[in-house]
Design an enzyme around this catalytic site. Structure first.
Site, short mmCIF file in Angstrom:
data_model
loop_
_atom_site.label_atom_id
_atom_site.label_comp_id
_atom_site.label_asym_id
_atom_site.label_seq_id
_atom_site.Cartn_x
_atom_site.Cartn_y
_atom_site.Cartn_z
NE ARG B 41 -7.43 7.53 -7.79
CZ ARG B 41 -7.17 6.25 -8.06
NH1 ARG B 41 -8.15 5.41 -8.24
NH2 ARG B 41 -5.92 5.83 -8.14
CB SER B 110 -0.92 14.00 -4.10
OG SER B 110 -2.20 13.75 -4.60
CE LYS B 139 -3.99 -3.59 0.09
NZ LYS B 139 -4.06 -5.00 -0.17
#
Lengths: 211, 211
Positions: B41, B110, B139
């Site tokens: 990522r 997701s 976050k």
């Protein structure tokens, strides 16, 4: 004759240097002003947003009969059925892009030197974006301005159409075209002007395009 | 039996929340600690850099016999021959990714709600990344924590393996697994620890994997 529809006046839509106009606003105004290629350059939006914008830009370009090119993002180009991609030195590798996108898609490569331009040719690019030719406020590139001569030499050596970029405006267009450029690409000369349509028209006229 | 090799302990390599370890460091340590899926990522590097890193990560995963998954970037997944992509709500659309990547590639979607999970199924995802289940310091997601119950309900309704994500650590793994999760995905629980390998091992043991 070029085998692909590579324009002479590429306008890169930019929403970093200015926030008054959207990508879509800029594309419409640039097309009305005579741009014959729209390049979508966006680094900070989410992939989903990029695809949404790119699809709209593609629609606008289809209506106008112009090629739509995506900067860097081969995934966004695929998702928006773009006519081409422009791939800089830090972007997706050209040979792999060719493999994924096929022979019909326009692939542009960036070059600051003769060697870069030769690599673009060897990699299978359809055109070379050369520059920054002049100092530019866009600061897209950390490279120093190349000036005219290195571009002229590269143009004589590398048998691809050259699109000059970097600090180009209506007053110096003739200089880059006399050096053998096939066309120009601009960002701030259109996007950062109060009237992007009129700014595009000045460039288009300086290039001797259209009416 | 699942048709594809979807791991139970996904470690997302992250170099935003911490800068002590590289993506490659983290992948190696996570694998040594028992991770069975590495997800890359990266949002801020250039495409060229992302591809370079992804190819190295793919090499490490091939050596270890584990699937390598790229977050968001279908172009980077294609360029690194990744085994899969994980696509969030703001990422590349799942149906188009399936079209481009083919049926063999793992595609994860997701979900924060049951409806999201149903959409993942309808879109052709192979697994659902559900969460954030607990409050998370990463976050990554503006969404409020879902808690266990909504995940449990979604798991009972949607016939896909669920990978729980968000605030998961060795002490609450048993709770998400008892709720029917197939596995977990972690970022800070591994990447932000002083010993990522040992942190991964704790999770792997809590999942009852390996030795």
């Amino acid at each position: 004759m070029l085998k692909k529809n590579i324009g002479k006046l590429h306008v890169l839509t930019d929403t970093v240097l200015q926030s008054h106009f959207s990508h879509l606003d800029l594309a419409r105004m640039a097309i009305d002003g005579g741009a014959d290629t729209i390049q979508f350059r966006e680094k900070s939006a989410s992939t989903r947003e990029m695809i949404e914008i790119a699809r709209k830009l593609k629609g606008v370009c289809v209506e106008a009969g112009l090629p739509f090119i995506v900067n860097d993002r081969v995934d966004v180009a695929l998702a928006s059925a773009a006519d081409g991609v422009h791939l800089g030195q830090d972007d997706f590798p050209i040979p792999l892009a060719r493999e994924l996108l096929g022979t019909d898609v326009i692939i542009g490569g960036s070059a600051v030197t003769l060697e870069d331009a030769q690599k673009c040719l060897a990699d299978g690019a359809d055109y070379v974006g050369f520059g920054p030719v002049y100092p530019t406020s866009s600061k897209l590139d950390a490279s120093s301005p190349t000036g005219i001569e290195p571009m002229e030499k590269a143009i004589k050596t590398v048998p691809l159409p050259f699109i000059a970029i970097g600090g180009i405006h209506a007053q110096n267009v003739s200089e880059v075209m006399q050096a053998g450029a096939y066309g120009i690409a601009v960002i701030s000369a259109v996007c950062c002007q109060t009237d992007p349509e009129q700014a595009t028209r000045m460039l288009s006229q300086a290039l001797g395009m259209g009416d």
